[in-house]
Design an enzyme around this catalytic site. Structure first.
Site, short mmCIF file in Angstrom:
data_model
loop_
_atom_site.label_atom_id
_atom_site.label_comp_id
_atom_site.label_asym_id
_atom_site.label_seq_id
_atom_site.Cartn_x
_atom_site.Cartn_y
_atom_site.Cartn_z
CB SER A 189 -0.93 -0.08 1.22
OG SER A 189 -1.94 0.87 1.14
CG ASP A 359 -6.60 -3.71 -3.23
OD1 ASP A 359 -7.18 -2.77 -2.65
OD2 ASP A 359 -5.41 -4.01 -3.02
CG HIS A 392 -5.56 -2.67 0.49
ND1 HIS A 392 -4.99 -2.25 -0.70
CD2 HIS A 392 -4.95 -1.94 1.45
CE1 HIS A 392 -4.09 -1.33 -0.46
NE2 HIS A 392 -4.04 -1.12 0.84
#
Ligand SMILES: *[C@@H]1O[C@H](CO)[C@@H](O)[C@H](O)[C@H]1NC(C)=O
Ligand SMILES: *[C@@H]1O[C@H](CO)[C@@H](O)[C@H](O)[C@H]1NC(C)=O
Length: 417
Positions: A189, A359, A392
């Protein structure tokens, strides 16, 4: 946001989702208890017992704690797992170092949540790597500065530009000096954003030999999480009026009020918080999610979230926008903030990218934009992996992540020698 929880293939997903609902309650209710436990962190200079003691040594691994000072005075906590559980794991005397960089609102614990057989940090150590775990400024073990207390708003005067400018260079320099070797890098991320922005400026490529980027975020204009989108819009508008220059403390009162107001937006379903924020994760373990919730979400700078929100709004990757031409000229000598040009990432720099079809933060369309920009990259230096059912959080906590992603990362690093 559809509510298809009952169709989830794994029964523990439902449990995981309900714990997130409890977490949401904790977020939206005024929460005295959190306030008092937090002020303790502010009061003591020494950090509480670190990640090594709580999450590594208990599994039978060696682990060392280090402090790293940045050029702007922040003191960061850094952990090292120098070898595998049985003392070996191959790799000889000069084990290749790997640096793990977490994302926003979490810390290095993110790599240590599952069992050792499922957690990336331990898997790398057992495969002969010398593993280093960084914790960016403002997180639980890195709330220190040579002369600013976290209760001082000036402590929170930074965005991810400063992580690129100060945190990452200090940490890589430290690891480089300790080990005498260039390191591999794994980012998740915001940890991918930090790396890409650095490489674009030609930074760190002298100390980092390759990078594995999980859930890459560089472009965020297609972010599909409704909560994220509304939050992003509000952030850009409301920074000065609601939060000012301050700590964004997810478990505090002000943030609770803010989230409560967002969740009242028509069409916004905050009931399913995890899905609302990250997408429909396929493969989480409820016990792991509970450990996760004990540690996270953690503080970051409001300015950092504003900067991320600007990325959502503008669809380009640039430095922090001070909001008007005069202020930008003052800081950058230009009316608009300078752009990070990812086409300047050296074309022969080994990259491994892994992204998921579910995601909601690292949307496949935004990853496509990134891949398009990387189209001039040397073909044999760019490994791209698409995992259809991953969202995610699966990349850091998924019980199947070892088989689908981590084994590939180990092979990618080993191939580079
Ligand atoms: C915050 O930092 C910027 C430089 O990054 C500086 O120009 C500004 O004056 C600082 N603001 C405060 C309140 O310290
Ligand atoms: C989930 O976590 C618990 C506690 O760590 C563990 O006992 C269990 O085996 C894990 N389940 C899976 C599917 O990995």
């Amino acid at each position: 946001m559809n509510k298809q929880r009952e169709m989830a293939p794994n029964s523990f997903l439902n449990l995981a989702v309900s714990s997130f609902c409890l977490q949401l309650l904790a977020l939206v209710l005024p929460y005295q208890a959190f306030g008092s436990s937090r002020s303790q962190i502010n009061e003591f200079n020494a950090p509480p017992p670190g990640l090594c003691a709580s999450a590594v040594i208990i599994h039978g691994y060696k682990c060392q704690e280090f402090d790293v000072k940045t050029d702007d005075g922040y003191i960061l906590s850094l952990q090292r797992i120098p070898e595998g559980r049985t003392g070996g794991g191959g790799g000889g005397l000069n084990k290749p170092p790997v640096l793990l960089q977490h994302g926003v609102l979490v810390d290095g614990m993110t790599w240590l949540l599952n069992s050792p057989e499922q957690s990336l940090a331990m898997i790398l150590a057992d495969n002969g790597f010398d593993v280093w775990i960084s914790n960016t400024r403002g997180t639980k073990f890195s709330r220190r500065h040579v002369n600013l207390d976290p209760s001082n708003p000036k402590y929170w005067n930074w965005s991810w530009d400063d992580l690129v400018l100060y945190d990452l260079p200090s940490v890589t320099e430290f690891v480089f000096r300790r080990t005498g070797q260039k390191m591999h890098y794994v980012g998740h991320s915001m940890g991918t954003l930090m790396a890409l922005a650095s490489f674009a400026e030609g930074k760190q490529v002298d100390k980092i030999r390759s990078a594995a980027l999980l859930s890459p975020v560089a472009y965020l204009s297609h972010m599909t999480t409704a909560l994220g989108v509304v939050a992003a819009r509000s952030f850009v508008g409301e920074i000065s009026t609601v939060f000012g220059l301050a700590e964004f403390y997810p478990k505090g009162k002000e943030v609770s009020k803010f989230l409560k107001s967002l969740c009242a937006f028509p069409g916004l379903d905050c009931y399913d918080m995890l899905t609302a924020l990250t997408g429909k994760n396929c493969c989480l373990n409820v016990s792991t999610v509970e450990i996760f919730l004990k540690n996270e979400p953690q503080s970051t700078a409001t300015k950092n979230l504003v900067h991320l929100a600007q990325t959502v709004r503008d669809g380009i990757l640039s430095k922090y926008d001070y909001g008007n031409a005069n202020f930008n000229v003052e800081h950058y000598g230009e009316a608009k903030p300078p752009v990070y040009d990812l086409r300047k990432i050296p074309h022969d720099f080994p990259l491994f990218l892994s992204y998921g079809g579910q995601d909601a933060l690292s949307d496949t369309r935004d990853v496509a934009t990134l891949l398009d920009i990387l189209k001039l990259h040397d073909v044999d230096k760019l490994h791209v992996q698409f995992i259809k059912n991953f969202a995610h959080a699966d990349f850091i906590m998924g019980v199947t992540a070892k088989d689908t992603v981590y084994n590939q990362i180990v092979a990618f690093f080993k191939n580079l020698g």
